[in-house]
Enzyme design. Structure first.
Site, PDB file in Angstrom:
ATOM      1  N   SER A  13      42.435  42.059  31.585  1.00 17.76           N
ATOM      2  CA  SER A  13      43.692  41.392  31.965  1.00 17.76           C
ATOM      3  C   SER A  13      43.618  39.897  31.635  1.00 17.76           C
ATOM      4  CB  SER A  13      44.024  41.624  33.441  1.00 17.76           C
ATOM      5  OG  SER A  13      43.117  40.955  34.286  1.00 17.76           O
ATOM      6  N   ASN A  14      42.441  39.302  31.770  1.00 21.15           N
ATOM      7  CA  ASN A  14      42.300  37.893  31.363  1.00 21.15           C
ATOM      8  C   ASN A  14      42.397  37.761  29.846  1.00 21.15           C
ATOM      9  OD1 ASN A  14      41.635  35.883  33.628  1.00 21.15           O
ATOM     10  ND2 ASN A  14      40.428  37.682  34.182  1.00 21.15           N
ATOM     11  N   HIS A 104      33.997  33.296  36.204  1.00 24.33           N
ATOM     12  CA  HIS A 104      33.355  34.040  37.289  1.00 24.33           C
ATOM     13  C   HIS A 104      34.263  33.968  38.521  1.00 24.33           C
ATOM     14  CE1 HIS A 104      30.049  35.886  39.425  1.00 24.33           C
ATOM     15  NE2 HIS A 104      30.307  35.066  40.424  1.00 24.33           N
TER      16      HIS A 104
HETATM   17  C1  GRF Z   1      37.352  38.753  36.227  1.00 23.35           C
HETATM   18  O1  GRF Z   1      37.455  38.741  37.605  1.00 23.35           O
HETATM   19  C2  GRF Z   1      36.354  37.720  35.780  1.00 23.35           C
HETATM   20  O2  GRF Z   1      36.220  36.653  36.651  1.00 23.35           O
HETATM   21  C3  GRF Z   1      35.071  38.482  35.724  1.00 23.35           C
HETATM   22  O3  GRF Z   1      35.438  39.772  35.305  1.00 23.35           O
HETATM   23  C4  GRF Z   1      36.776  40.052  35.690  1.00 23.35           C
HETATM   24  C5  GRF Z   1      37.486  40.556  34.485  1.00 23.35           C
HETATM   25  O4  GRF Z   1      38.735  41.086  34.808  1.00 23.35           O
HETATM   26  N1  GRF Z   1      34.093  37.839  34.886  1.00 23.35           N
HETATM   27  P1  GRF Z   1      39.737  41.529  33.670  1.00 23.35           P
HETATM   28  O5  GRF Z   1      39.031  42.593  32.827  1.00 23.35           O
HETATM   29  O6  GRF Z   1      40.076  40.320  32.868  1.00 23.35           O
HETATM   30  O7  GRF Z   1      40.916  42.099  34.394  1.00 23.35           O
END
Ligand code: GRF
Length: 194
Positions: A13-14, A104
């Site tokens: 999602s990020n 993180h």
């Molecule tokens: C996020 O919470 C990030 O902080 C961590 O992994 C997660 C990834 O989430 N490193 P997504 O796959 O981007 O939804």
């Protein structure tokens, strides 16, 4: 033109937020999405945006250094770890000094390190009775969740918040800040140091 490679193991999602953020920029492109999981959702997102994908396995990543030539061939300026669960090998850190960033979902140095990923982080925060948590964006070195901090944002934790609610709160903040911070690192170039 600045080029980004995103490394992700999961939902992405990020990664999606970063891709969407830069889709309106002529001078920045997400050129590659790398994953260690062939079924990761992030790969579907890459495909739907027409972004090249690379699936890696342990021997390729840890026993060869081929990925460096590939990233250099593709003229990658910045590697963004967005939920990438493997430790980045030293050769890669050295090939991209201050050019690998990670996000993180806690306020490092608290609740970081090996095993501190996903819900493990938020459960530990809850169990410790923390009154706040948040996110940390940092440069990557050869240890988990270390390297110079670039950006932190905090949020309050209420006694009634479940680990899932804490996770949701922080993920929302990640989506808000991560693309902007990545852009800042790209534009400021070498001026940002760890
Ligand atoms: C996020 O919470 C990030 O902080 C961590 O992994 C997660 C990834 O989430 N490193 P997504 O796959 O981007 O939804």
């Amino acid at each position: 033109m600045k080029r980004i490679a995103i490394f992700a193991s999961g939902t992405g999602s990020n990664a999606r937020k970063i891709v969407e953020h830069f889709s309106s920029h002529d001078d920045v492109a997400v050129s590659l999405i790398v994953s260690n999981k062939s079924k990761a959702k992030v790969l579907e997102m890459a495909q739907s945006h027409g972004i090249k994908r690379l699936i890696i396995d342990r021997p390729y990543f840890y026993e060869s250094e081929e990925i460096v030539s590939l990233l250099k061939e593709k003229k990658i300026d910045l590697i963004v770890l967005a939920g990438f669960l493997w430790l980045v090998p030293k050769y890669l850190v050295q090939a991209f000094p201050n050019r690998i960033v990670n996000i993180h979902p806690a306020l490092l140095p608290k609740f970081g390190g090996k095993g501190m990923y996903g819900m493990n982080v938020h459960r530990a925060v809850k169990e410790a009775g923390e009154k706040e948590s948040g996110l940390t964006i940092h440069f990557v070195n050869e240890n988990y969740d270390e390297g110079g901090y670039i950006f932190k944002a905090a949020c309050q934790i209420n006694d009634s918040d479940s680990p899932e609610e804490i996770a949701a709160k922080i993920l929302k903040m990640e989506h808000k800040y991560f693309p902007k911070v990545v852009e800042r690192v790209l534009r400021n170039g070498e001026k940002i140091s760890s």
